[in-house]
Structures are given as C-alpha cells and as structure tokens.
Design a protein around this motif. Structure first.
Motif, PDB file in Angstrom:
ATOM      1  N   VAL A   8       0.862  -1.187   0.000  1.00 46.02           N
ATOM      2  CA  VAL A   8       0.000   0.000   0.000  1.00 46.02           C
ATOM      3  C   VAL A   8       0.895   1.232   0.000  1.00 46.02           C
ATOM      4  O   VAL A   8       1.684   1.430   0.926  1.00 46.02           O
ATOM      5  CB  VAL A   8      -0.937   0.022   1.224  1.00 46.02           C
ATOM      6  N   ILE A   9       0.797   2.048  -1.048  1.00 47.44           N
ATOM      7  CA  ILE A   9       1.595   3.266  -1.155  1.00 47.44           C
ATOM      8  C   ILE A   9       0.725   4.467  -0.798  1.00 47.44           C
ATOM      9  O   ILE A   9      -0.359   4.649  -1.365  1.00 47.44           O
ATOM     10  CB  ILE A   9       2.169   3.437  -2.572  1.00 47.44           C
ATOM     11  N   ILE A  10       1.229   5.293   0.122  1.00 42.89           N
ATOM     12  CA  ILE A  10       0.479   6.464   0.573  1.00 42.89           C
ATOM     13  C   ILE A  10       1.337   7.719   0.388  1.00 42.89           C
ATOM     14  O   ILE A  10       2.256   7.965   1.169  1.00 42.89           O
ATOM     15  CB  ILE A  10       0.088   6.339   2.057  1.00 42.89           C
ATOM     16  N   PRO A  11       1.073   8.516  -0.641  1.00 39.88           N
ATOM     17  CA  PRO A  11       1.765   9.812  -0.738  1.00 39.88           C
ATOM     18  C   PRO A  11       1.230  10.739   0.352  1.00 39.88           C
ATOM     19  O   PRO A  11       0.022  10.789   0.602  1.00 39.88           O
ATOM     20  CB  PRO A  11       1.361  10.320  -2.134  1.00 39.88           C
ATOM     21  N   ALA A  12       2.135  11.457   1.005  1.00 40.27           N
ATOM     22  CA  ALA A  12       1.696  12.313   2.118  1.00 40.27           C
ATOM     23  C   ALA A  12       2.449  13.639   2.099  1.00 40.27           C
ATOM     24  O   ALA A  12       3.668  13.670   1.967  1.00 40.27           O
ATOM     25  CB  ALA A  12       1.920  11.603   3.450  1.00 40.27           C
ATOM     26  N   GLU A  33      -2.348  -8.430   7.547  1.00 38.15           N
ATOM     27  CA  GLU A  33      -1.913  -9.777   7.162  1.00 38.15           C
ATOM     28  C   GLU A  33      -1.747  -9.935   5.655  1.00 38.15           C
ATOM     29  O   GLU A  33      -1.119 -10.895   5.201  1.00 38.15           O
ATOM     30  CB  GLU A  33      -2.892 -10.821   7.699  1.00 38.15           C
ATOM     31  N   ILE A  34      -2.273  -8.994   4.869  1.00 35.01           N
ATOM     32  CA  ILE A  34      -2.144  -9.118   3.416  1.00 35.01           C
ATOM     33  C   ILE A  34      -1.284  -8.016   2.793  1.00 35.01           C
ATOM     34  O   ILE A  34      -0.864  -8.152   1.636  1.00 35.01           O
ATOM     35  CB  ILE A  34      -3.524  -9.116   2.720  1.00 35.01           C
ATOM     36  N   ALA A  35      -1.007  -6.935   3.524  1.00 38.69           N
ATOM     37  CA  ALA A  35      -0.338  -5.794   2.892  1.00 38.69           C
ATOM     38  C   ALA A  35       0.685  -5.127   3.798  1.00 38.69           C
ATOM     39  O   ALA A  35       0.474  -4.998   5.007  1.00 38.69           O
ATOM     40  CB  ALA A  35      -1.388  -4.764   2.458  1.00 38.69           C
ATOM     41  N   ASP A  36       1.795  -4.706   3.198  1.00 40.01           N
ATOM     42  CA  ASP A  36       2.745  -3.820   3.843  1.00 40.01           C
ATOM     43  C   ASP A  36       2.418  -2.385   3.450  1.00 40.01           C
ATOM     44  O   ASP A  36       1.715  -2.151   2.454  1.00 40.01           O
ATOM     45  CB  ASP A  36       4.179  -4.150   3.407  1.00 40.01           C
ATOM     46  N   VAL A  37       2.950  -1.432   4.204  1.00 41.84           N
ATOM     47  CA  VAL A  37       2.644  -0.017   3.981  1.00 41.84           C
ATOM     48  C   VAL A  37       3.930   0.757   3.704  1.00 41.84           C
ATOM     49  O   VAL A  37       4.936   0.582   4.391  1.00 41.84           O
ATOM     50  CB  VAL A  37       1.931   0.592   5.208  1.00 41.84           C
ATOM     51  N   LEU A  38       3.879   1.597   2.681  1.00 39.47           N
ATOM     52  CA  LEU A  38       4.976   2.511   2.363  1.00 39.47           C
ATOM     53  C   LEU A  38       4.402   3.922   2.289  1.00 39.47           C
ATOM     54  O   LEU A  38       3.493   4.191   1.502  1.00 39.47           O
ATOM     55  CB  LEU A  38       5.615   2.154   1.016  1.00 39.47           C
ATOM     56  N   VAL A  39       4.925   4.828   3.104  1.00 36.46           N
ATOM     57  CA  VAL A  39       4.493   6.224   3.090  1.00 36.46           C
ATOM     58  C   VAL A  39       5.552   7.043   2.358  1.00 36.46           C
ATOM     59  O   VAL A  39       6.737   7.005   2.707  1.00 36.46           O
ATOM     60  CB  VAL A  39       4.278   6.772   4.510  1.00 36.46           C
ATOM     61  N   GLN A  85       3.834  -8.126  -5.771  1.00 35.85           N
ATOM     62  CA  GLN A  85       3.062  -8.479  -6.962  1.00 35.85           C
ATOM     63  C   GLN A  85       1.970  -7.462  -7.273  1.00 35.85           C
ATOM     64  O   GLN A  85       1.548  -7.335  -8.421  1.00 35.85           O
ATOM     65  CB  GLN A  85       2.420  -9.858  -6.785  1.00 35.85           C
ATOM     66  N   TYR A  86       1.534  -6.732  -6.252  1.00 32.30           N
ATOM     67  CA  TYR A  86       0.454  -5.766  -6.431  1.00 32.30           C
ATOM     68  C   TYR A  86       0.744  -4.502  -5.616  1.00 32.30           C
ATOM     69  O   TYR A  86       1.367  -4.562  -4.551  1.00 32.30           O
ATOM     70  CB  TYR A  86      -0.897  -6.341  -5.966  1.00 32.30           C
ATOM     71  N   VAL A  87       0.276  -3.392  -6.129  1.00 26.62           N
ATOM     72  CA  VAL A  87       0.334  -2.118  -5.412  1.00 26.62           C
ATOM     73  C   VAL A  87      -1.075  -1.569  -5.302  1.00 26.62           C
ATOM     74  O   VAL A  87      -1.846  -1.617  -6.276  1.00 26.62           O
ATOM     75  CB  VAL A  87       1.229  -1.097  -6.149  1.00 26.62           C
ATOM     76  N   ILE A  88      -1.424  -1.084  -4.128  1.00 27.98           N
ATOM     77  CA  ILE A  88      -2.674  -0.342  -3.957  1.00 27.98           C
ATOM     78  C   ILE A  88      -2.287   1.039  -3.444  1.00 27.98           C
ATOM     79  O   ILE A  88      -1.615   1.158  -2.417  1.00 27.98           O
ATOM     80  CB  ILE A  88      -3.631  -1.038  -2.977  1.00 27.98           C
ATOM     81  N   GLN A  89      -2.667   2.065  -4.179  1.00 26.51           N
ATOM     82  CA  GLN A  89      -2.333   3.433  -3.775  1.00 26.51           C
ATOM     83  C   GLN A  89      -3.564   4.110  -3.210  1.00 26.51           C
ATOM     84  O   GLN A  89      -4.669   3.978  -3.729  1.00 26.51           O
ATOM     85  CB  GLN A  89      -1.775   4.217  -4.961  1.00 26.51           C
ATOM     86  N   LEU A 165      -7.772   6.195  -5.753  1.00 32.78           N
ATOM     87  CA  LEU A 165      -7.746   4.864  -5.149  1.00 32.78           C
ATOM     88  C   LEU A 165      -7.626   3.832  -6.258  1.00 32.78           C
ATOM     89  O   LEU A 165      -8.578   3.595  -6.999  1.00 32.78           O
ATOM     90  CB  LEU A 165      -9.017   4.637  -4.334  1.00 32.78           C
ATOM     91  N   GLN A 166      -6.453   3.237  -6.380  1.00 36.55           N
ATOM     92  CA  GLN A 166      -6.195   2.324  -7.491  1.00 36.55           C
ATOM     93  C   GLN A 166      -5.376   1.127  -7.037  1.00 36.55           C
ATOM     94  O   GLN A 166      -4.503   1.242  -6.188  1.00 36.55           O
ATOM     95  CB  GLN A 166      -5.436   3.040  -8.612  1.00 36.55           C
ATOM     96  N   GLY A 167      -5.669  -0.015  -7.645  1.00 30.71           N
ATOM     97  CA  GLY A 167      -4.852  -1.203  -7.469  1.00 30.71           C
ATOM     98  C   GLY A 167      -4.145  -1.512  -8.778  1.00 30.71           C
ATOM     99  O   GLY A 167      -4.747  -1.392  -9.853  1.00 30.71           O
ATOM    100  N   LEU A 168      -2.878  -1.885  -8.708  1.00 27.33           N
ATOM    101  CA  LEU A 168      -2.072  -2.107  -9.903  1.00 27.33           C
ATOM    102  C   LEU A 168      -1.414  -3.481  -9.861  1.00 27.33           C
ATOM    103  O   LEU A 168      -0.925  -3.912  -8.814  1.00 27.33           O
ATOM    104  CB  LEU A 168      -0.969  -1.048 -10.016  1.00 27.33           C
ATOM    105  N   SER A 169      -1.400  -4.139 -11.002  1.00 24.70           N
ATOM    106  CA  SER A 169      -0.643  -5.385 -11.127  1.00 24.70           C
ATOM    107  C   SER A 169       0.843  -5.071 -11.222  1.00 24.70           C
ATOM    108  O   SER A 169       1.234  -3.928 -11.486  1.00 24.70           O
ATOM    109  CB  SER A 169      -1.091  -6.145 -12.385  1.00 24.70           C
ATOM    110  N   ARG A 170       1.668  -6.086 -11.063  1.00 29.25           N
ATOM    111  CA  ARG A 170       3.110  -5.880 -11.164  1.00 29.25           C
ATOM    112  C   ARG A 170       3.486  -5.383 -12.559  1.00 29.25           C
ATOM    113  O   ARG A 170       4.389  -4.561 -12.712  1.00 29.25           O
ATOM    114  CB  ARG A 170       3.851  -7.178 -10.840  1.00 29.25           C
TER     115      ARG A 170
END
Length: 271
Positions: A8-12, A33-39, A85-89, A165-170
């Motif tokens: 999960v990518i969060i621009p801040a 349990e399914i996602a890591d977070v990157l700010v 494998q996936y990004v959710i922004q 709010l978008q999900g992206l494949s690799r």
C-alpha cells in the motif's frame, strides 16, 4: 513469515492530522496480514515524518517537495525492487476507506472472461454500490470533460476516471516505474487513457470513500481550474504519443502474450 504480495503506497504532504488514523486502520489484522505499507513523505513541514517513523512502517522522505506523481513513481520503483506483486495506492487524508483494500486485492487476482487479469483496478465514487460522495460544481465540470475525452480517445466510459484509489498489477507497476512513462506532477485521467490505449486491462469497482475533514486538498481554491487546464493538454499529449507516434504500442499485452506462449510450449512438451 510468508512474504506479502501487496504494498500500500500512501503519498503524504503535511498530513499529521489524518495519517495517524489511516495507519490505525491499516494496522488492523485483516489488512496487515495481506499488505505492507509505504508512506512517501513529500518534504512535509509538519510531524508526518515522525508519526510514520514511530509506527514502524516503511518511509521515504523527500528533501524537497517533488509533487504527488514523483512520490508515487518512486514508490513503484520500491515495490518492484522489493518483489511485490500488487500495489494499492491511497491518500493519506482519510478519504479512502481501508475496507476497499481487500476488495481491490481480490479483484486484481480475478481473471475475466477474456482470460486476462486486471492491470489496473479503479475504486469508483460513482458506481452503483459506491458510498455517497459529494463533489463541487467545478469538479463535476472536470469529470464531464475528462469522460468525454476518454470516450473520444479510447471508446471507453468510466464512471470515475480521476479516482486516486487504485490497485495495480506488477506489470502495470513495472511500466509506470520506467522513465517517461508516468506524469510526475498530476497523474490522473491522462494516465488511465494512456494505459487503455496501450491495451492494459483497466476495470473499476464501487468504493467506499469519505469527505475530507481536516487539512487542505491539493485541489483547493483556484487549483482545480489550473488542474483542468493542465490535464486537458496532458491528455492531448498522451493521445498524440500513443495514437500518432505509437510509442509502446501494445505494451499492455506483452506480459499476457508471453504467458500464453509459455503455456503453449508447456502443453506441446507434455504431448
């Protein structure tokens, strides 16, 4: 510990009043349990940086304010290097409910009737099943303009082509991460039109969103007028690049074609 597939990518930018609650939601077991977070901290002058550090999430802080798009693109590069494998922004202001994350994740893994998986899943504010969401008259005007431009350029009509709010494949993340493939300032409907023209698979699903309660939006004041003006010409540039110059033509099919060829070879070897 099993490696997580989702980042999960969060621009801040100066989101100290909202990001703590967003992180609270992201740390719930069903999400954690399914996602890591990157700010991606875009040189905030408030305590955004320290709040994220204290919570132990991955953090990249720009020395100078580089803009929303630059933060996302650097996040994409991080995701590729770390093997996600996936990004959710999603945004840091609390408008994007974290309940959308598992839904977007499942949709990214769902193959359609044409045998393809989605490359981009858009969380829409304006589909049946979406939560009620109020937008200003200026933004409604922009939506109508961009829907018209998208329909003219691609033949597609999307309810919410400007959603963040978008999900992206690799495959989509890898494409976006490369030089000159992504708008470093205002990646929006221009990027969606680009990806459709390049034959990436773009779908949308209903999403739950909330009105911003604190802070200042990057589209506040007269900014929507400048944004609409800039985006209009950016869309024209994308159309010229893809339809006239035919740069990266068919890029969205390359991974799918490779997969089909590998399956065909495997089947022939079995026979």
């Amino acid at each position: 510990m099993k490696k997580k597939e989702v980042l999960v990518i969060i621009p801040a930018y100066n989101e100290q009043d909202t990001i703590m609650n967003v992180l609270d939601q992201l740390e719930k077991p069903e999400i954690a349990e399914i996602a890591d977070v990157l700010v991606m901290n875009d040189a905030s002058s408030d305590a955004t940086n320290w709040i994220v550090k204290a919570r132990g999430h991955a953090l990249v802080s720009h020395v100078f304010n580089l803009g929303y798009g630059s933060g996302l693109q650097l996040g994409y590069k991080y995701a590729i290097r770390k093997g996600y494998q996936y990004v959710i922004q999603m945004d840091a202001d609390g408008q994007h409910d974290v309940c959308n994350i598992p839904v977007i994740y499942e949709r990214l893994k769902q193959k359609d009737e044409d045998g393809r998986y989605p490359d981009i899943v858009l969380g829409s504010r304006f589909l049946d099943g979406s939560s009620p969401f109020h937008v200003s008259r200026a933004k409604k005007t922009a939506f109508h303009l961009f829907r018209f431009m998208m329909k003219t350029a691609t033949g597609r009509t999307l309810a919410d082509p400007t959603t963040g709010l978008q999900g992206l494949s690799r495959k989509a993340v890898l494409y976006y991460s490369k030089y000159n493939h992504f708008d470093d300032k205002y990646p929006d409907v221009n990027m969606i039109i680009q990806m459709i023209l390049l034959q990436f698979k773009v779908v949308e699903i209903p999403a739950v969103m909330h009105a911003r309660e604190t802070g200042v939006s990057m589209h506040s004041g007269w900014k929507p007028v400048w944004y609409m003006f800039r985006m209009f010409f950016s869309v024209l540039a994308v159309i010229f690049r893809c339809k006239v110059l035919k740069i990266d033509e068919g890029a969205g099919l390359k991974g799918d074609l490779k997969e089909e060829q590998e399956k065909k070879i495997s089947k022939e070897q079995t026979v």
